[in-house]
Write a protein that holds these residues in place. Sequence first.
Motif, mmCIF file in Angstrom:
data_model
loop_
_atom_site.group_PDB
_atom_site.id
_atom_site.type_symbol
_atom_site.label_atom_id
_atom_site.label_comp_id
_atom_site.label_asym_id
_atom_site.label_seq_id
_atom_site.Cartn_x
_atom_site.Cartn_y
_atom_site.Cartn_z
ATOM 1 N N VAL A 168 0.842 -1.194 0.000
ATOM 2 C CA VAL A 168 0.000 0.000 0.000
ATOM 3 C C VAL A 168 0.883 1.254 0.000
ATOM 4 O O VAL A 168 0.590 2.233 -0.684
ATOM 5 C CB VAL A 168 -0.955 0.001 1.207
ATOM 6 C CG1 VAL A 168 -1.727 1.315 1.299
ATOM 7 C CG2 VAL A 168 -1.933 -1.178 1.106
ATOM 8 N N TYR B 166 -9.532 5.166 0.021
ATOM 9 C CA TYR B 166 -8.251 5.849 0.211
ATOM 10 C C TYR B 166 -8.556 7.333 0.336
ATOM 11 O O TYR B 166 -8.975 7.979 -0.638
ATOM 12 C CB TYR B 166 -7.328 5.596 -0.979
ATOM 13 C CG TYR B 166 -7.009 4.136 -1.232
ATOM 14 C CD1 TYR B 166 -5.812 3.579 -0.798
ATOM 15 C CD2 TYR B 166 -7.907 3.310 -1.917
ATOM 16 C CE1 TYR B 166 -5.515 2.237 -1.039
ATOM 17 C CE2 TYR B 166 -7.623 1.978 -2.152
ATOM 18 C CZ TYR B 166 -6.427 1.445 -1.713
ATOM 19 O OH TYR B 166 -6.141 0.120 -1.945
ATOM 20 N N LEU C 262 -2.663 8.935 5.031
ATOM 21 C CA LEU C 262 -3.626 8.138 4.272
ATOM 22 C C LEU C 262 -4.631 7.523 5.227
ATOM 23 O O LEU C 262 -4.253 6.873 6.196
ATOM 24 C CB LEU C 262 -2.907 7.016 3.516
ATOM 25 C CG LEU C 262 -3.814 5.982 2.826
ATOM 26 C CD1 LEU C 262 -4.560 6.609 1.655
ATOM 27 C CD2 LEU C 262 -3.011 4.760 2.373
ATOM 28 N N VAL D 72 1.050 6.101 -2.978
ATOM 29 C CA VAL D 72 0.076 5.094 -2.549
ATOM 30 C C VAL D 72 -0.097 4.100 -3.690
ATOM 31 O O VAL D 72 -0.321 4.496 -4.848
ATOM 32 C CB VAL D 72 -1.280 5.729 -2.200
ATOM 33 C CG1 VAL D 72 -2.286 4.654 -1.795
ATOM 34 C CG2 VAL D 72 -1.118 6.761 -1.090
ATOM 35 N N PHE E 281 -7.058 4.615 5.287
ATOM 36 C CA PHE E 281 -7.262 3.378 4.535
ATOM 37 C C PHE E 281 -8.356 2.580 5.228
ATOM 38 O O PHE E 281 -8.217 2.205 6.386
ATOM 39 C CB PHE E 281 -5.952 2.586 4.499
ATOM 40 C CG PHE E 281 -6.025 1.285 3.758
ATOM 41 C CD1 PHE E 281 -6.326 1.241 2.412
ATOM 42 C CD2 PHE E 281 -5.761 0.096 4.418
ATOM 43 C CE1 PHE E 281 -6.383 0.039 1.733
ATOM 44 C CE2 PHE E 281 -5.810 -1.125 3.754
ATOM 45 C CZ PHE E 281 -6.130 -1.153 2.400
#
Length: 233
Positions: A19, A147, A186, A108, A188
């Motif tokens: 990721v 995301y 990020l 990413v 996630f």
Amino acid sequence: MSPLQKLQNFLANNSLSKVVDFNLSTDKLLALDFTASNTELTTEILANTDLFSNWVNEKLTKNAAKYGIGGYGEHRTIYSRSIHFDTVEEPRRLHLGTDIWGRAETPVYNFYDATVHSFKFNDNFGDYGATIILKYQFDDLILYALYGHLSLASLIGLTEGQFIPAGKQFASFGVKEENGYWPPHLHFQLMFDMEGKIGDYPGVCQFSKRSIYLENCPDPALILKHTFTSALP
């Protein structure tokens, strides 16, 4: 078999891509706590994104960590910084994803073959900012990954239904003006059911609805452990 069991079975027999970039032999993760027990985060710091960013960066630098990480199922006080998380009956404070805190423009990557479900610039203070949701087909299971807090450039050229292969960089962490005015990171999050939503899905819920949302949003560590291996805190 439940969706969670199907996901666990699939992951036990298939390999995933990363990721974010992470070298287990040289890089370090730092667990960050954003609950009420973290008394370092004063109202003054939380009200100012630059001060908040400095706090995160100082923690990472002091601990020689490439990323800060954490947050799944965490009851967070930091959402008091934005009215976006307030509702009349009960404020939203329970975090449904995992955050990876790092530097703006951090790449990413897609962890498995997917298609673009939807994308949107959720431009409220404290919101996701630039957001991409990918759709994954794992045998007979459909899984979605959100995301959030991306760069606006990540949305350029995207189309719904577009194929994103495993291992491809498709986004990057956004600066505050593009990520909902947060320190770069990020968000996630995994979902079994999008519930008809497009370009958005709650990343924070009311504590009273915890069990409902956590059942639909499994722990992202199921995916991230393939990226970070034993480095996960």
